[in-house]
Motif scaffolding. Structure first.
Motif, PDB file in Angstrom:
ATOM      1  N   ASP A 262       0.802  -1.213   0.072  1.00  0.00           N
ATOM      2  CA  ASP A 262      -0.058   0.062  -0.015  1.00  0.00           C
ATOM      3  C   ASP A 262       0.868   1.228  -0.117  1.00  0.00           C
ATOM      4  O   ASP A 262       1.873   1.283   0.761  1.00  0.00           O
ATOM      5  CB  ASP A 262      -0.927   0.096   1.107  1.00  0.00           C
ATOM      6  CG  ASP A 262      -0.163  -0.278   2.372  1.00  0.00           C
ATOM      7  OD1 ASP A 262       0.589  -1.211   2.618  1.00  0.00           O
ATOM      8  OD2 ASP A 262      -0.536   0.329   3.525  1.00  0.00           O
ATOM      9  N   GLY A 263       0.620   2.106  -0.877  1.00  0.00           N
ATOM     10  CA  GLY A 263       1.238   3.465  -1.075  1.00  0.00           C
ATOM     11  C   GLY A 263       2.809   3.449  -1.597  1.00  0.00           C
ATOM     12  O   GLY A 263       3.263   4.371  -1.564  1.00  0.00           O
ATOM     13  N   THR A 264       3.094   2.278  -2.197  1.00  0.00           N
ATOM     14  CA  THR A 264       4.446   2.024  -2.764  1.00  0.00           C
ATOM     15  C   THR A 264       4.386   2.541  -4.254  1.00  0.00           C
ATOM     16  O   THR A 264       3.534   2.388  -4.857  1.00  0.00           O
ATOM     17  CB  THR A 264       5.118   0.620  -2.551  1.00  0.00           C
ATOM     18  OG1 THR A 264       6.214   0.715  -3.180  1.00  0.00           O
ATOM     19  CG2 THR A 264       4.097  -0.313  -3.301  1.00  0.00           C
ATOM     20  N   ALA A 265       5.622   2.982  -4.502  1.00  0.00           N
ATOM     21  CA  ALA A 265       5.722   3.189  -6.141  1.00  0.00           C
ATOM     22  C   ALA A 265       6.616   2.377  -6.647  1.00  0.00           C
ATOM     23  O   ALA A 265       7.186   2.530  -7.693  1.00  0.00           O
ATOM     24  CB  ALA A 265       6.527   4.745  -6.026  1.00  0.00           C
ATOM     25  N   LYS A 266       6.814   1.233  -5.964  1.00  0.00           N
ATOM     26  CA  LYS A 266       7.815   0.139  -6.279  1.00  0.00           C
ATOM     27  C   LYS A 266       7.242  -1.089  -6.767  1.00  0.00           C
ATOM     28  O   LYS A 266       7.597  -2.199  -6.192  1.00  0.00           O
ATOM     29  CB  LYS A 266       9.032   0.128  -5.482  1.00  0.00           C
ATOM     30  CG  LYS A 266       9.766   1.080  -5.260  1.00  0.00           C
ATOM     31  CD  LYS A 266      10.904   1.101  -4.140  1.00  0.00           C
ATOM     32  CE  LYS A 266      11.731   2.250  -4.045  1.00  0.00           C
ATOM     33  NZ  LYS A 266      12.709   2.340  -3.136  1.00  0.00           N
ATOM     34  N   GLY A 267       5.873  -1.097  -7.031  1.00  0.00           N
ATOM     35  CA  GLY A 267       5.091  -2.414  -7.283  1.00  0.00           C
ATOM     36  C   GLY A 267       5.636  -3.198  -8.372  1.00  0.00           C
ATOM     37  O   GLY A 267       5.282  -4.166  -8.391  1.00  0.00           O
ATOM     38  N   GLY A 268       6.565  -2.699  -9.172  1.00  0.00           N
ATOM     39  CA  GLY A 268       7.185  -3.498 -10.173  1.00  0.00           C
ATOM     40  C   GLY A 268       8.205  -4.552  -9.650  1.00  0.00           C
ATOM     41  O   GLY A 268       8.391  -5.507 -10.493  1.00  0.00           O
ATOM     42  N   ILE A 269       8.363  -4.527  -8.364  1.00  0.00           N
ATOM     43  CA  ILE A 269       9.428  -5.571  -7.980  1.00  0.00           C
ATOM     44  C   ILE A 269       9.021  -6.773  -7.985  1.00  0.00           C
ATOM     45  O   ILE A 269       9.746  -8.019  -8.397  1.00  0.00           O
ATOM     46  CB  ILE A 269       9.505  -5.194  -6.276  1.00  0.00           C
ATOM     47  CG1 ILE A 269      10.414  -6.241  -5.920  1.00  0.00           C
ATOM     48  CG2 ILE A 269       8.250  -5.407  -5.468  1.00  0.00           C
ATOM     49  CD1 ILE A 269      11.960  -5.953  -6.643  1.00  0.00           C
ATOM     50  N   LEU A 270       7.573  -7.378  -8.253  1.00  0.00           N
ATOM     51  CA  LEU A 270       7.083  -8.507  -8.557  1.00  0.00           C
ATOM     52  C   LEU A 270       7.752  -8.911 -10.037  1.00  0.00           C
ATOM     53  O   LEU A 270       7.989 -10.173 -10.239  1.00  0.00           O
ATOM     54  CB  LEU A 270       5.726  -8.839  -8.327  1.00  0.00           C
ATOM     55  CG  LEU A 270       5.103  -9.083  -7.310  1.00  0.00           C
ATOM     56  CD1 LEU A 270       5.217  -8.091  -6.569  1.00  0.00           C
ATOM     57  CD2 LEU A 270       3.778  -9.785  -7.295  1.00  0.00           C
ATOM     58  N   ALA A 271       7.734  -8.085 -11.014  1.00  0.00           N
ATOM     59  CA  ALA A 271       8.289  -8.334 -12.299  1.00  0.00           C
ATOM     60  C   ALA A 271       9.681  -8.665 -12.241  1.00  0.00           C
ATOM     61  O   ALA A 271      10.068  -9.589 -13.009  1.00  0.00           O
ATOM     62  CB  ALA A 271       8.144  -7.375 -13.097  1.00  0.00           C
TER      63      ALA A 271
END
Length: 362
Positions: A317-326
């Motif tokens: 929640d609130g992160t700008a780093k959601g791409g870490i799963l990729a």
């Protein structure tokens, strides 16, 4: 509450109340396809599902589902805004691809996953002759889903008695809180739970786990000052003696660079194996979604040391780093069992690639 466990009957008995995982029927779990999966019903003798594809969760309210999807979308909104804004009235040219590359890297998708996504996107744009920005965004969504889909996996209950889960993670990742949430969910799936307070380095961790144990009416085995491997050993033996379904072993929060603590983790795993052949059955790493590429470094280090079977990614929640799963999917594709977008019990839910990408790219 959503169901996210598969229940596996033993060969000589039938599990009483099975639960199933909310995986899409179109993407069956190849590793469990040969396993019999039971439909979640309340009769003493459940009826097997006709095909392993049909993993049917118990009925859930539309409002509960929408509430979770809304929280997920809100949690990923910073990452989403950085990506989706690029497609508003955009021309399909090199400038768009360059901006998209920068946005993906800023979201911590990592260089390998970013280049893969862009290469696949360019291929589809050319092959399908896409000229509209919304069409291109849809193509990117589909590529993203295909990349993340292998991370979908469900915990399987009933294969081992007890099932021993070893939980690792650095301080601040939400490890102990995650254990408490999982204990509550396991109880909702008719599993008895025992917690082992193996984080003997930090008194607050034992106290925190004890609070969760009291809240969930779960036994917590701990020592004021002792060997965490001994705590794990006693806990597994106690669970065997008392017929407990699941043991979760909390371990001291540590950085991968703390070699003496990483060696202790290996010792705990060895001791658990001595207490029960084949254990631990799950070695799960809890990582903070806000830490980006550092989270990927943790995954690699803990996997090399312990052989991880699954991940829980918290604080999305609130992160700008959601791409870490990729980045995880491309570099070290270890199953992501759960993701968290808040502090409440219902804020920890099973990872679903399509739901995640829909929240990420709209």
């Amino acid at each position: 509450m959503f169901s996210f466990f598969k229940k596996k009957p033993k060969t000589d008995e039938v599990a009483n109340i099975p639960a199933s995982a909310p995986q899409p029927a179109s993407q069956p779990d190849s590793q469990s396809a040969s396993q019999p999966i039971l439909q979640p019903i309340l009769q003493p003798h459940p009826t097997p599902i006709s095909t392993p594809d049909e993993i049917l969760p118990p009925p859930e309210s539309h409002s509960a589902k929408q509430s979770w999807l809304t929280r997920l979308k809100n949690g990923l909104s910073k990452t989403s805004n950085n990506l989706t804004s690029l497609f508003v009235g955009a021309k399909i040219d090199d400038d768009l691809y360059e901006e998209l590359e920068s946005a993906l890297l800023m979201s911590d998708a990592g260089m390998e996953a970013t280049l893969y996504l862009l290469d696949e996107l360019k291929k589809q744009v050319k092959q399908q002759k896409l000229t509209d920005s919304e069409q291109v965004k849809t193509a990117l969504k589909n590529i993203f889903i295909e990349l993340l889909a292998p991370l979908e996996r469900s915990l399987e209950l009933g294969r081992h008695q007890p099932m021993v889960m070893m939980i690792a993670g650095v301080n601040g990742a939400g490890k102990t809180t995650t254990i408490g949430k999982l204990a509550k969910h396991l109880q909702a799936h008719h599993q008895s739970v025992l917690l082992a307070a193996g984080d003997t380095f930090r008194a607050a961790a034992r106290e925190q786990l004890t609070v969760w144990g009291e809240r969930n009416n779960v036994t917590v085995i701990s020592q004021e000052s002792g060997d965490p491997a001994a705590v794990a050993f006693d806990s597994v033996n106690s669970a065997i003696a008392k017929g407990i379904n699941v043991v979760m072993v909390d371990t001291a929060g540590r950085l991968p660079s703390q070699l003496h603590l990483m060696e202790e983790l290996k010792k705990i795993k060895r001791v658990v194996t001595k207490s029960m052949e084949g254990a631990p059955h799950q070695v799960i790493l809890v990582i903070d979604g806000n830490t980006g590429q550092n989270a990927l470094a943790q995954v690699k280090a803990f996997d090399d040391a312990l052989g991880l079977t699954g991940l829980v990614i918290t604080k999305l929640d609130g992160t700008a780093k959601g791409g870490i799963l990729a980045a995880i999917a491309k570099t070290r594709p270890i199953p992501v069992y759960f993701i968290g977008v808040g502090e409440k019990i219902e804020d920890l839910q099973p990872f679903n690639a399509r739901e995640f990408v829909e929240a990420l790219l709209g």
